[in-house]
Design a protein around this motif. Sequence first.
Motif, mmCIF file in Angstrom:
data_model
loop_
_atom_site.group_PDB
_atom_site.id
_atom_site.type_symbol
_atom_site.label_atom_id
_atom_site.label_comp_id
_atom_site.label_asym_id
_atom_site.label_seq_id
_atom_site.Cartn_x
_atom_site.Cartn_y
_atom_site.Cartn_z
ATOM 1 N N ASP A 172 0.823 -1.219 0.000
ATOM 2 C CA ASP A 172 0.000 0.000 0.000
ATOM 3 C C ASP A 172 0.856 1.269 0.000
ATOM 4 O O ASP A 172 0.336 2.372 0.114
ATOM 5 C CB ASP A 172 -0.942 -0.006 1.217
ATOM 6 N N GLY A 173 2.157 1.102 -0.094
ATOM 7 C CA GLY A 173 3.042 2.255 -0.189
ATOM 8 C C GLY A 173 3.346 2.935 1.130
ATOM 9 O O GLY A 173 4.028 3.952 1.165
ATOM 10 N N SER A 174 2.869 2.375 2.240
ATOM 11 C CA SER A 174 3.053 3.061 3.521
ATOM 12 C C SER A 174 4.468 2.914 4.077
ATOM 13 O O SER A 174 4.888 3.692 4.915
ATOM 14 C CB SER A 174 2.042 2.547 4.542
ATOM 15 N N TYR A 175 5.178 1.897 3.629
ATOM 16 C CA TYR A 175 6.554 1.697 4.092
ATOM 17 C C TYR A 175 7.479 1.475 2.900
ATOM 18 O O TYR A 175 7.049 1.015 1.837
ATOM 19 C CB TYR A 175 6.665 0.457 4.987
ATOM 20 N N LEU A 176 8.744 1.795 3.118
ATOM 21 C CA LEU A 176 9.766 1.508 2.115
ATOM 22 C C LEU A 176 10.907 0.780 2.824
ATOM 23 O O LEU A 176 11.339 1.188 3.895
ATOM 24 C CB LEU A 176 10.287 2.818 1.502
ATOM 25 N N ALA A 177 11.368 -0.322 2.236
ATOM 26 C CA ALA A 177 12.438 -1.099 2.874
ATOM 27 C C ALA A 177 13.659 -1.150 1.975
ATOM 28 O O ALA A 177 13.553 -1.144 0.744
ATOM 29 C CB ALA A 177 11.953 -2.512 3.173
ATOM 30 N N SER A 178 14.846 -1.200 2.615
ATOM 31 C CA SER A 178 16.098 -1.269 1.873
ATOM 32 C C SER A 178 16.964 -2.395 2.439
ATOM 33 O O SER A 178 17.223 -2.455 3.639
ATOM 34 C CB SER A 178 16.836 0.073 2.009
ATOM 35 N N SER B 214 4.108 -8.645 2.328
ATOM 36 C CA SER B 214 2.823 -9.320 2.139
ATOM 37 C C SER B 214 1.741 -8.257 1.964
ATOM 38 O O SER B 214 1.889 -7.122 2.406
ATOM 39 C CB SER B 214 2.499 -10.195 3.341
ATOM 40 N N THR B 215 0.641 -8.654 1.305
ATOM 41 C CA THR B 215 -0.505 -7.754 1.199
ATOM 42 C C THR B 215 -1.248 -7.818 2.527
ATOM 43 O O THR B 215 -1.492 -8.910 3.030
ATOM 44 C CB THR B 215 -1.483 -8.243 0.104
ATOM 45 N N PRO B 216 -1.589 -6.676 3.117
ATOM 46 C CA PRO B 216 -2.384 -6.742 4.345
ATOM 47 C C PRO B 216 -3.721 -7.430 4.046
ATOM 48 O O PRO B 216 -4.288 -7.241 2.975
ATOM 49 C CB PRO B 216 -2.595 -5.274 4.726
ATOM 50 N N THR B 217 -4.180 -8.271 4.948
ATOM 51 C CA THR B 217 -5.466 -8.945 4.771
ATOM 52 C C THR B 217 -6.415 -8.446 5.853
ATOM 53 O O THR B 217 -5.977 -7.828 6.828
ATOM 54 C CB THR B 217 -5.296 -10.470 4.925
ATOM 55 N N PRO B 218 -7.733 -8.695 5.716
ATOM 56 C CA PRO B 218 -8.665 -8.247 6.762
ATOM 57 C C PRO B 218 -8.263 -8.785 8.133
ATOM 58 O O PRO B 218 -8.418 -8.119 9.146
ATOM 59 C CB PRO B 218 -10.007 -8.822 6.313
ATOM 60 N N THR C 19 -1.343 -5.710 9.910
ATOM 61 C CA THR C 19 0.031 -5.248 10.105
ATOM 62 C C THR C 19 0.926 -5.763 8.979
ATOM 63 O O THR C 19 0.718 -6.851 8.468
ATOM 64 C CB THR C 19 0.597 -5.745 11.449
ATOM 65 N N PRO C 20 1.903 -4.975 8.586
ATOM 66 C CA PRO C 20 2.756 -5.393 7.483
ATOM 67 C C PRO C 20 3.677 -6.536 7.877
ATOM 68 O O PRO C 20 4.104 -6.646 9.015
ATOM 69 C CB PRO C 20 3.559 -4.133 7.162
ATOM 70 N N LEU C 21 3.944 -7.403 6.928
ATOM 71 C CA LEU C 21 4.864 -8.515 7.138
ATOM 72 C C LEU C 21 5.920 -8.411 6.047
ATOM 73 O O LEU C 21 5.598 -8.311 4.856
ATOM 74 C CB LEU C 21 4.104 -9.833 7.028
ATOM 75 N N ILE C 22 7.179 -8.408 6.454
ATOM 76 C CA ILE C 22 8.250 -8.231 5.476
ATOM 77 C C ILE C 22 9.158 -9.462 5.529
ATOM 78 O O ILE C 22 9.413 -10.012 6.594
ATOM 79 C CB ILE C 22 9.037 -6.923 5.763
ATOM 80 N N ALA C 23 9.588 -9.916 4.363
ATOM 81 C CA ALA C 23 10.520 -11.037 4.302
ATOM 82 C C ALA C 23 11.753 -10.585 3.529
ATOM 83 O O ALA C 23 11.646 -9.811 2.575
ATOM 84 C CB ALA C 23 9.887 -12.238 3.621
#
Lengths: 340, 327
Positions: free
Chosen positions: A182-188, A221-225, A229-233
């Motif tokens: 959703d563009g709310s976070y950016l990871a590097s 991951s895409t947030p689900t209902p 919360t965002p999940l990053i791998a």
Amino acid sequence: MMSDYVTAIAWTPDNSRLAACSACGEVVLYDGKTGTPTVLQAAQGQSLDALSISHNGQFLATGGQAGILSIWEIQGQSPRLLAQLEHSRLWLDCLEWNPHHAELAFGLGRYVQVWDGLTQTVATTVHFEASSVLDLAWHPQGEYLAVSGNQSLKIWQRQQWDEDPQVLATGGASVAIAWATDGSYLASGNNDCSLLVWDRGCSDPWRMSGFSGKVRQIAWSTPTPKSKTPLIAAISGEDIVTWTKSTDPDIGWTAQILDSHEDKVTAIAFQPHSQLLASASEDTRIYLWHKAQQIAQILKGSSQGFSSLAWNSSGTALAAGGHQGEIFVWTESTQGKGFG
Amino acid sequence: MVAIAVEKAVPVTVLTGYLGAGKTTLLNRILTYEHGQKVAVIVNEFGEVGIDNQLVIDTDEEIFEMNNGCICCTVRGDLIRIISNLMKRRDRFDHLVIETTGIADPAPVIQTFFVDDEVQTQAKLDAVVTVVDAKHIWQHWEAEEAVEQIAFADVVLLNKTDLVKASELDQLEQRIRSMNAIAKIYRTQNAQIEMNTLLGVNAFDLNNALQIDPEFLNETAHEHDETVGSMALVEEKPLDGEKLNDWLGTLLQKYGPDIFRMKGILNIAGNDNRLVFQGVHMIFDGRPDRLWKPGETRKSELVFIGRNLEQMNLAAQFQACIVTDNG
């Protein structure tokens, strides 16, 4: 089947076709159902390293060792080569279409150019300056372009290319970047074995360090209902590390290491609209991780290891490329079948 | 069926040398040499090289700093990208040669092969080869790069020997030996040299025992006007492993940027295996090696190559690591 390492694969937005390129320069379009190949470019000797399909499925772009940016029009029955932009002495290894406009951003040494599909010309050139461009990513809404390299990330606003970009310091070299869906976070992911995550409204990142090597790829991951919360791998060496942000600000982020692979992890991808994570490795296995935690399924078929992964947009099919040029597609509730 | 172990890591030769020393001539010799090997070459200046069937890749030097600008953590970003991309090909090459520009600092090139985990699994440093122009090097002693290229070398080619007198050559060789006690030195004309002395050297392989030129150890007329030099330490009495570890840790912390290379075989008290180690700036790699052989004289040998070594008090600190009877 291609004749060398599959460097990149991608589905068309309507999921009807799958495109792949290889380390000896081939570009092939496969029919998603029958597997019938259409060769756009035969083996050239020099590798292709990046491939991207435009949001509306009209264009396919590739870049590689020869420094040639190739753009095909692939809508309709007979694809045709639309443009070839040659750049001597430059290895093109990152390019991406804007998710909402027919605009292709590609790294060109220390510069980024944007090729406009409407005018079919290079619309703009921006100077990254700090180093060669190592990765680039369009914001999911398509209005920002993030570019990474040594010591920093720079974010340009689309159509305001002449304005100074926002600069985010990274410490080491940023080798892989990814926006949350959703563009709310950016990871590097960085070469100093760390991962940085910025909240879009804030310039101080969260930092996770202690990876076994440089962080080579990141997936959100895409947030689900159920889980908003965002999940990053992220992948580093033979490990996958997931990071979850608790809704409780006192807890913050929690990390989990998924270390079942026995050789280098080459690619990861979340199934769209879920937290099922696919990981490909040189150990000749693909694991599907339930909620990015436990192995739910093991996929095999490549004798020398898997190199790339792509889910279709509905999440009903997973495609993978292999070291020997193999292309695999698994669909929900069917056995894996190789084709091509 | 015989199982063949596939060696994943491709050997890498780093070719350095000041402008006009004969690097390109040597590179062309490597490329045309009939060794049945497929060689890939990474060059910084595209030009006279380029042989059919051999892969030549042009790049611009890019230095990446990983840790607040510490020179010990700098790597070559361009090499990382190129090697990672190259290694994906199925028809891989057998040997990689990296030719640096005349003014390149060799340290980031070497460190790239120890710091970057992806490169480390795919490529291994074979040797740093430095070509020296025997006639014109005298004009370049002031240039830091020219000196460091010699200091980092495993193999030095004293090239263009036909242009200088024998006495001058001896003097030059002695000077180079005082700077770098571990390099093999060859005298050449037109960079003519046996390829097996150049390729497959395995200089960074810890299995290769340290070889210090005995002449270097006996040398009495040490030249003190140079800031870059070598120091060899030899001791037969066993060393206290813990003290040694503390000393080296502190030493590298303080003087890492000034220590170019380190190599050693150590006789540690209470350990029947030799301990072998090597280092480039602050990057340090050591492990137990084979058992000391029956009848073999157990002794520790250590070589440092660096700048202003005398201020580091190496000999005294090393002596302090010897096991004492009551401790």
